[in-house]
Structure formats: C-alpha cells, structure tokens
Design an enzyme around this catalytic site. Structure first.
Site, PDB file in Angstrom:
ATOM      1  N   VAL A   1      58.938  54.590  25.414  1.00 30.29           N
ATOM      2  CA  VAL A   1      60.202  54.786  25.759  1.00 30.29           C
ATOM      3  C   VAL A   1      61.267  54.097  26.188  1.00 30.29           C
ATOM      4  O   VAL A   1      62.549  54.338  26.093  1.00 30.29           O
ATOM      5  CB  VAL A   1      60.244  56.200  26.662  1.00 30.29           C
ATOM      6  CG1 VAL A   1      59.575  57.318  26.122  1.00 30.29           C
ATOM      7  CG2 VAL A   1      59.735  55.561  27.957  1.00 30.29           C
TER       8      VAL A   1
ATOM      9  N   SER B   1      62.270  51.367  24.570  1.00 28.31           N
ATOM     10  CA  SER B   1      63.132  50.501  23.478  1.00 28.31           C
ATOM     11  C   SER B   1      62.987  51.491  22.273  1.00 28.31           C
ATOM     12  O   SER B   1      62.226  52.384  22.164  1.00 28.31           O
ATOM     13  CB  SER B   1      62.385  49.317  23.323  1.00 28.31           C
ATOM     14  OG  SER B   1      63.220  48.658  22.409  1.00 28.31           O
TER      15      SER B   1
ATOM     16  N   TYR C   1      48.751  43.281  12.605  1.00 29.23           N
ATOM     17  CA  TYR C   1      49.973  44.280  12.626  1.00 29.23           C
ATOM     18  C   TYR C   1      49.673  45.360  11.417  1.00 29.23           C
ATOM     19  O   TYR C   1      49.228  46.551  11.757  1.00 29.23           O
ATOM     20  CB  TYR C   1      51.161  44.033  12.620  1.00 29.23           C
ATOM     21  CG  TYR C   1      52.138  44.973  12.584  1.00 29.23           C
ATOM     22  CD1 TYR C   1      52.417  45.659  13.842  1.00 29.23           C
ATOM     23  CD2 TYR C   1      52.996  45.622  11.116  1.00 29.23           C
ATOM     24  CE1 TYR C   1      53.416  46.847  13.826  1.00 29.23           C
ATOM     25  CE2 TYR C   1      53.635  46.648  11.250  1.00 29.23           C
ATOM     26  CZ  TYR C   1      54.143  47.293  12.463  1.00 29.23           C
ATOM     27  OH  TYR C   1      54.727  48.190  12.556  1.00 29.23           O
TER      28      TYR C   1
HETATM   29  P1  NAI Z   1      60.296  48.386  20.045  1.00 27.02           P
HETATM   30  O1  NAI Z   1      59.743  46.946  20.085  1.00 27.02           O
HETATM   31  O2  NAI Z   1      61.884  48.581  20.171  1.00 27.02           O
HETATM   32  O3  NAI Z   1      59.733  49.520  20.784  1.00 27.02           O
HETATM   33  C1  NAI Z   1      58.245  49.133  21.006  1.00 27.02           C
HETATM   34  C2  NAI Z   1      57.932  49.783  22.643  1.00 27.02           C
HETATM   35  O4  NAI Z   1      56.466  49.719  23.078  1.00 27.02           O
HETATM   36  C3  NAI Z   1      58.754  48.878  23.871  1.00 27.02           C
HETATM   37  O5  NAI Z   1      59.437  49.512  24.867  1.00 27.02           O
HETATM   38  C4  NAI Z   1      57.216  48.178  24.272  1.00 27.02           C
HETATM   39  O6  NAI Z   1      57.632  47.761  25.721  1.00 27.02           O
HETATM   40  C5  NAI Z   1      56.328  49.336  24.408  1.00 27.02           C
HETATM   41  N1  NAI Z   1      54.888  48.806  24.591  1.00 27.02           N
HETATM   42  C6  NAI Z   1      54.203  47.720  23.869  1.00 27.02           C
HETATM   43  N2  NAI Z   1      53.200  47.478  24.316  1.00 27.02           N
HETATM   44  C7  NAI Z   1      52.954  48.285  25.181  1.00 27.02           C
HETATM   45  C8  NAI Z   1      51.800  48.482  26.316  1.00 27.02           C
HETATM   46  N3  NAI Z   1      50.723  47.638  26.216  1.00 27.02           N
HETATM   47  N4  NAI Z   1      51.806  49.853  26.817  1.00 27.02           N
HETATM   48  C9  NAI Z   1      53.110  50.721  26.832  1.00 27.02           C
HETATM   49  N5  NAI Z   1      53.897  50.450  26.245  1.00 27.02           N
HETATM   50  C10 NAI Z   1      53.988  49.467  25.441  1.00 27.02           C
HETATM   51  O7  NAI Z   1      60.068  48.710  18.494  1.00 27.02           O
HETATM   52  P2  NAI Z   1      60.198  50.080  17.997  1.00 27.02           P
HETATM   53  O8  NAI Z   1      60.838  49.899  16.448  1.00 27.02           O
HETATM   54  O9  NAI Z   1      60.813  51.173  18.575  1.00 27.02           O
HETATM   55  O10 NAI Z   1      58.736  50.471  17.438  1.00 27.02           O
HETATM   56  C11 NAI Z   1      58.337  51.932  17.746  1.00 27.02           C
HETATM   57  C12 NAI Z   1      57.020  51.863  16.888  1.00 27.02           C
HETATM   58  O11 NAI Z   1      57.657  52.106  15.498  1.00 27.02           O
HETATM   59  C13 NAI Z   1      55.905  50.800  16.886  1.00 27.02           C
HETATM   60  O12 NAI Z   1      54.586  51.502  16.797  1.00 27.02           O
HETATM   61  C14 NAI Z   1      56.067  50.295  15.485  1.00 27.02           C
HETATM   62  O13 NAI Z   1      55.126  49.557  15.077  1.00 27.02           O
HETATM   63  C15 NAI Z   1      56.473  51.291  14.597  1.00 27.02           C
HETATM   64  N6  NAI Z   1      57.531  50.812  13.528  1.00 27.02           N
HETATM   65  C16 NAI Z   1      58.516  50.154  13.731  1.00 27.02           C
HETATM   66  C17 NAI Z   1      59.684  49.783  12.489  1.00 27.02           C
HETATM   67  C18 NAI Z   1      60.557  48.950  12.743  1.00 27.02           C
HETATM   68  O14 NAI Z   1      61.087  48.371  12.036  1.00 27.02           O
HETATM   69  N7  NAI Z   1      61.375  48.839  13.892  1.00 27.02           N
HETATM   70  C19 NAI Z   1      58.808  49.738  11.164  1.00 27.02           C
HETATM   71  C20 NAI Z   1      57.583  50.561  11.002  1.00 27.02           C
HETATM   72  C21 NAI Z   1      56.983  50.941  12.215  1.00 27.02           C
END
Ligand code: NAI
Length: 256
Positions: free
Chosen positions: A9, A11, A153
């Site tokens: 949550v 980001s 990934y």
């Molecule tokens: P983001 O990087 O903005 O947010 C990811 C969040 O996960 C961050 O707040 C981070 O602190 C948290 N996180 C990472 N490791 C953690 C841990 N060990 N424990 C707790 N929290 C942790 O990225 P976004 O875009 O919001 O990504 C959300 C999901 O969407 C991810 O699973 C990503 O793989 C997936 N996704 C995103 C795409 C994109 O282009 N943005 C495309 C396809 C999938």
C-alpha cells in the site's frame, strides 16, 4: 463495511487500491515495508520476504477478514531470490496463513503480470517450483531449478499464475468458499516501471505501450482488483484477468 487486507500500500497499485477501497466503504488494513503518507485506515508494517516476516505479520492481523489483495512486489532488479520470496513464496505463505481467517465467500486477489504468461511454455519448471511447500530456502530452490537472475521476475509471476489456478481448487481455500483470482497488468505508470525499463530496456517497454496507445495507471488496475473481491464476482474463481489495454490480445492476434 468489509475488511480488506492489502499488501504493497505504500506505492502504486496497492496505494490506489487501498484508497479506492476506503472510498467504497471498506475497512482497509494496509501492509508494506514503510507507512505511506496519507494512508487511510490501519497500517501494519511488515516485510513478507521471509518466513519470519510473514509469521510476525500474521500474528498482528485480525482474526476475521473479507478479502486479501496480494499487491506487493519486486521488479527483479535486486536479484531472483528476493523477488521470488516476495512475489510468490511470501504472498503464498500469507494467503495460506490467512485462509482460516477469511470469511465464507471471501476472496484472494493476486496481482500477477503479463510477464508471467510463459507459465505454459515453462510448465515443468514452474509446476515443480510451485510444488515446494511452505516458505522454502529460496536460494536453494533457485539453484535447483537453474533460475537465472534476470528470470526472477517472470518466473515469480509464472508461479503466481499457476498457483492461482491450483489454489482455486485447493481444499484449504475451497472448503472455506474462498475464491482465488489473479489480475495481470501490462505496463503501468508506477515507480516499478522505471526498474522494468532498466531490466527490459526502454525499446521493449515503449513498444508495448505504443501498441495500446498509453501506459496503464494504478487507477486502471485498482477497480478490477476490488471487483474480484466483491460479491459481484462470486462465480469467478481461478481466473486470470488481463488489465493491459489490449496488449496481450494484440500480441496474440499477430499469429492469426
Ligand atoms: P510499486 O513499486 O509502486 O509498489 C510495490 C510495493 O510493494 C512497494 O510499496 C513496496 O514497498 C512493496 N513491497 C516490496 N517488497 C515488499 C516486502 N518485502 N514486504 C512488503 N511490501 C513490499 O509497484 P506497483 O506497480 O504498484 O506494483 C504492484 C504489483 O503490480 C507488483 O506485484 C508488480 O509486480 C505488479 N505489476 C506492475 C506492473 C507495472 O508496470 N507497474 C506491471 C505488471 C505487474
């Protein structure tokens, strides 16, 4: 209102999903490595990359929830081990631990990716890696299955899709009437996209975006995640919903 547990949550997609759930009247329990500014609702700081981290989180979560949205994820640019730990083994451990606390008819939604669509081509390896029970020694699993660092990934998302299909039929969830579904975004404008650019190259990301006219936004993904949590999706189980502006279809259509 319903109680929705959402990881990631701080980001991007997780932040928008939490905000929208709150606007729709849900009680949100947000989980991330650090508390985001302006988070509405309860926040629980946790690191789901290890068994200890997940156990510690589960101990601080309520006894009853209506839905779990597994959104937290890593891009792969810190290596295959942490990526597989967060994007698959950690979220699966959290889901399995929370299954008995999900109400009858509740839902789990996994944010996967179009990057995971190789699961069919790589079925043997993916199935074998999903079959490892519990929260394994991830470095060992990676070595045993010869996962290269840059594959971390896509492999994590292949496992997540395969497990979504399996979990939908697994006694642990099915006996509680819990539906398990996935959402697979295409490129979405969030901080992680910069990291994908450095891994995949600008040319690949830009050509994917050009195919569908624009990148997605967190606001394109969040409503779909919450719909799958809702009773309106009560007959959707074990599904993967692509939310990519038509990107996957345009790639598939090329072979016709
Ligand atoms: P983001 O990087 O903005 O947010 C990811 C969040 O996960 C961050 O707040 C981070 O602190 C948290 N996180 C990472 N490791 C953690 C841990 N060990 N424990 C707790 N929290 C942790 O990225 P976004 O875009 O919001 O990504 C959300 C999901 O969407 C991810 O699973 C990503 O793989 C997936 N996704 C995103 C795409 C994109 O282009 N943005 C495309 C396809 C999938």
């Amino acid at each position: 209102g319903k109680t929705i547990l959402i990881t990631g949550v701080a980001s991007g997609i997780g932040a928008r999903t939490a905000e929208l759930a709150g606007q729709l009247g849900a009680d949100v329990i947000g989980v991330d490595l650090r508390e985001p500014a302006g988070h509405q609702g309860v926040f629980v700081q946790a690191d789901i990359s290890s068994k200890a981290g997940v156990d510690d989180l589960v101990a601080r979560l309520p006894q009853r929830i209506d839905a779990l949205c597994n959104v937290a994820g890593l891009s792969g640019n810190t290596g295959a081990a942490p990526t597989l730990a967060v994007n698959f083994y950690g979220l699966r451990a959290l889901s399995e631990a929370m299954a008995p606390r999900l109400r009858e008819g509740g839902a789990i939604v996994n944010v996967a990716s179009i990057a995971g669509y190789g699961w069919r081509a790589n079925l043997n390896r993916a199935a074998s890696m999903v079959s490892v029970d519990g929260f394994p020694d991830v470095a060992k699993v990676i070595a045993e299955h010869a996962v290269k660092n840059e594959e971390g990934y896509p492999v994590s998302k292949e496992l997540l899709l395969l497990w979504t299909f399996r979990a939908a039929h697994q006694e642990l969830f099915r006996s509680h009437g819990i539906r398990v579904n996935a959402v697979s975004p295409g490129p979405v404008e969030t901080p992680i996209l910069k990291q994908f650019r450095s891994v995949l190259g600008d040319a690949k990301v830009d050509s994917d975006i050009a195919r569908v006219g624009r990148a997605g936004t967190s606001g394109d993904i969040a409503p779909v995640v919450l719909f799958l949590c809702s009773d309106g999706a009560r007959w959707i189980n074990g599904a993967n919903v692509p939310v990519d502006g038509g990107l996957e279809a345009s790639i598939n259509a090329e072979v016709l």
